[in-house]
Design a protein around this motif. Structure first.
Motif, PDB file in Angstrom:
ATOM      1  N   THR A  33     -28.142   0.404 -28.947  1.00  0.00           N
ATOM      2  CA  THR A  33     -27.738  -1.326 -27.970  1.00  0.00           C
ATOM      3  C   THR A  33     -28.570  -1.495 -27.448  1.00  0.00           C
ATOM      4  O   THR A  33     -28.600  -3.207 -26.999  1.00  0.00           O
ATOM      5  CB  THR A  33     -26.459  -1.162 -27.670  1.00  0.00           C
ATOM      6  OG1 THR A  33     -25.490  -0.541 -29.282  1.00  0.00           O
ATOM      7  CG2 THR A  33     -25.737  -2.061 -27.253  1.00  0.00           C
ATOM      8  N   LEU A  84     -26.912  -0.954 -37.082  1.00  0.00           N
ATOM      9  CA  LEU A  84     -25.314  -1.459 -36.606  1.00  0.00           C
ATOM     10  C   LEU A  84     -24.748  -2.300 -37.856  1.00  0.00           C
ATOM     11  O   LEU A  84     -23.624  -1.390 -38.262  1.00  0.00           O
ATOM     12  CB  LEU A  84     -25.469  -2.442 -35.114  1.00  0.00           C
ATOM     13  CG  LEU A  84     -25.893  -2.302 -33.575  1.00  0.00           C
ATOM     14  CD1 LEU A  84     -25.133  -3.196 -32.687  1.00  0.00           C
ATOM     15  CD2 LEU A  84     -24.032  -0.740 -33.474  1.00  0.00           C
ATOM     16  N   TYR A 115     -15.720   1.363 -32.614  1.00  0.00           N
ATOM     17  CA  TYR A 115     -15.162   2.380 -33.708  1.00  0.00           C
ATOM     18  C   TYR A 115     -13.858   3.133 -33.492  1.00  0.00           C
ATOM     19  O   TYR A 115     -13.336   3.475 -34.651  1.00  0.00           O
ATOM     20  CB  TYR A 115     -16.719   3.174 -33.236  1.00  0.00           C
ATOM     21  CG  TYR A 115     -16.109   4.853 -33.879  1.00  0.00           C
ATOM     22  CD1 TYR A 115     -16.377   5.079 -35.552  1.00  0.00           C
ATOM     23  CD2 TYR A 115     -16.781   6.131 -33.824  1.00  0.00           C
ATOM     24  CE1 TYR A 115     -16.006   5.990 -36.100  1.00  0.00           C
ATOM     25  CE2 TYR A 115     -15.916   7.067 -33.842  1.00  0.00           C
ATOM     26  CZ  TYR A 115     -15.928   6.595 -35.374  1.00  0.00           C
ATOM     27  OH  TYR A 115     -15.756   7.939 -36.050  1.00  0.00           O
ATOM     28  N   ALA A 120     -21.395  -7.127 -36.248  1.00  0.00           N
ATOM     29  CA  ALA A 120     -22.532  -6.782 -36.077  1.00  0.00           C
ATOM     30  C   ALA A 120     -23.579  -7.612 -37.140  1.00  0.00           C
ATOM     31  O   ALA A 120     -24.770  -7.562 -36.158  1.00  0.00           O
ATOM     32  CB  ALA A 120     -22.731  -5.401 -37.349  1.00  0.00           C
ATOM     33  N   LEU A 158     -15.672  -5.726 -37.818  1.00  0.00           N
ATOM     34  CA  LEU A 158     -16.640  -5.293 -37.513  1.00  0.00           C
ATOM     35  C   LEU A 158     -18.250  -5.168 -37.602  1.00  0.00           C
ATOM     36  O   LEU A 158     -19.063  -5.411 -37.438  1.00  0.00           O
ATOM     37  CB  LEU A 158     -16.883  -3.404 -37.060  1.00  0.00           C
ATOM     38  CG  LEU A 158     -15.166  -2.986 -36.418  1.00  0.00           C
ATOM     39  CD1 LEU A 158     -15.712  -1.427 -35.756  1.00  0.00           C
ATOM     40  CD2 LEU A 158     -16.122  -3.273 -35.053  1.00  0.00           C
ATOM     41  N   VAL A 194     -19.667  -1.109 -27.783  1.00  0.00           N
ATOM     42  CA  VAL A 194     -19.001  -0.440 -29.377  1.00  0.00           C
ATOM     43  C   VAL A 194     -19.149   0.620 -29.810  1.00  0.00           C
ATOM     44  O   VAL A 194     -17.989   1.042 -30.777  1.00  0.00           O
ATOM     45  CB  VAL A 194     -21.002  -0.067 -29.761  1.00  0.00           C
ATOM     46  CG1 VAL A 194     -21.391   0.567 -30.981  1.00  0.00           C
ATOM     47  CG2 VAL A 194     -22.389  -1.344 -29.835  1.00  0.00           C
ATOM     48  N   THR A 209     -25.652   4.353 -31.428  1.00  0.00           N
ATOM     49  CA  THR A 209     -25.037   3.036 -29.277  1.00  0.00           C
ATOM     50  C   THR A 209     -26.501   3.070 -28.868  1.00  0.00           C
ATOM     51  O   THR A 209     -26.124   2.301 -28.630  1.00  0.00           O
ATOM     52  CB  THR A 209     -23.367   3.679 -29.191  1.00  0.00           C
ATOM     53  OG1 THR A 209     -22.602   3.954 -30.476  1.00  0.00           O
ATOM     54  CG2 THR A 209     -23.350   3.694 -27.842  1.00  0.00           C
TER      55      THR A 209
END
Length: 298
Positions: free
Chosen positions: A293, A249, A192, A227, A223, A188, A290
């Motif tokens: 996650t 996310l 980013y 997600a 991304l 993750v 994050t």
């Protein structure tokens, strides 16, 4: 007869707060890439929180920051054709890094297993600096990779991480499910921080470039799709756990995509200070998402 006194030399008043020339620090002591600090600190902190922080995580963070200062000073020295005036910070940070690194490895010898990976990343980046390609896409990707990988390294030093931190044969990442969690967090963060590379270029060095803008928008769109795929998989699962994390996310990824599309179109161009504040806000949002996650894992 005594000779007349020599006329006084005119002096130029020094601005208030300015240091005398003899006290000014030479180049290489303080990096100018202020945006790099978040990328350096966040992975270490996230990895530590993932497996409960210990004093080794604090030592790792300090050592990692000194390593960055030594790396920056060395890169600047190489780009300056190894001029002597660029050498003092290389020596100072290098010696400090050796001392801190020895203490860190003495407390957790298993960390030496990361040496090959970081050796390749470091060598690649220094070669880029030597060739004055420190702003290249390759060097940006390498530095992001080195920073993001620290989340897994840090997780291995947490209280619930490596059970045999004092032996070379001990595991070097958190065991079991935590192992997967550490790598999921790293993935993750990589998504980013790699996206910030083309995004920042659209606002500074490559602003106005349609190619770089397309890369930035395309990356952030990918991304969002990733997600959304995670969210769909969680909704298809009978268990409800992790759905909230998947939604977070998607929301964060969508906001990053909107930023990549809209901010480069703002006129006048955002100032570096405004860009920096925007990066801080985005990093905080990504960090919060994050940390949820691990709940996505089976």
């Amino acid at each position: 007869m005594p000779s007349p006194p020599a006329p006084a030399r005119p002096t130029t008043p020094r601005p208030a707060g300015a240091r005398p020339a003899s006290r000014r620090r030479g180049p290489g002591w303080v990096p100018r890439e202020h945006g790099a600090w978040a990328m350096l600190v966040v992975p270490v902190l996230v990895g530590a929180i993932l497996t409960t922080p210990t004093w080794r995580n604090a030592l790792l963070l300090v050592t990692w920051l000194v390593a960055y200062l030594a790396f920056h000073a060395t890169g600047l020295w190489l780009r300056a054709s190894r001029r002597p005036r660029y050498l003092p910070p290389v020596r100072a940070y290098g010696v400090t890094l050796v001392v801190l690194g020895a203490v860190l490895l003495g407390s957790a010898p298993g960390l030496v297993r990361w040496a090959p990976a970081y050796g390749v990343l470091l060598t690649t980046s220094l070669v880029c600096s030597r060739r004055r390609a420190d702003r290249s896409w390759l060097n940006d990707a390498v530095t992001v990779g080195a920073a993001v990988l620290m989340s897994v390294v840090s997780a291995g030093l947490g209280r619930d991480g490596t059970p045999s931190a004092t032996t070379l044969t001990g595991t070097w990442v958190p065991p079991g499910a935590d192992d997967a969690a550490a790598w999921a967090v790293a993935a993750v963060l990589a998504g980013y921080f790699l996206g910030t590379v083309p995004y920042v270029k659209t606002l500074l060095r490559s602003r106005g470039s349609r190619v770089v803008l397309a890369v930035s928008v395309g990356w952030h769109a990918a991304l969002v799709l990733a997600a959304c795929a995670v969210l769909v998989s969680r909704l298809a699962d009978d268990r409800s756990g992790g759905t909230g994390a998947a939604v977070a996310l998607v929301v964060v990824a969508a906001c990053l995509l909107a930023r990549a599309v809209l901010v480069p179109r703002v006129r006048p161009w955002p100032s570096p200070k405004a860009i920096g504040f925007g990066e801080i806000a985005a990093t905080l949002a990504v960090t919060a998402a994050t940390l949820t996650t691990p709940t996505l894992l089976p």
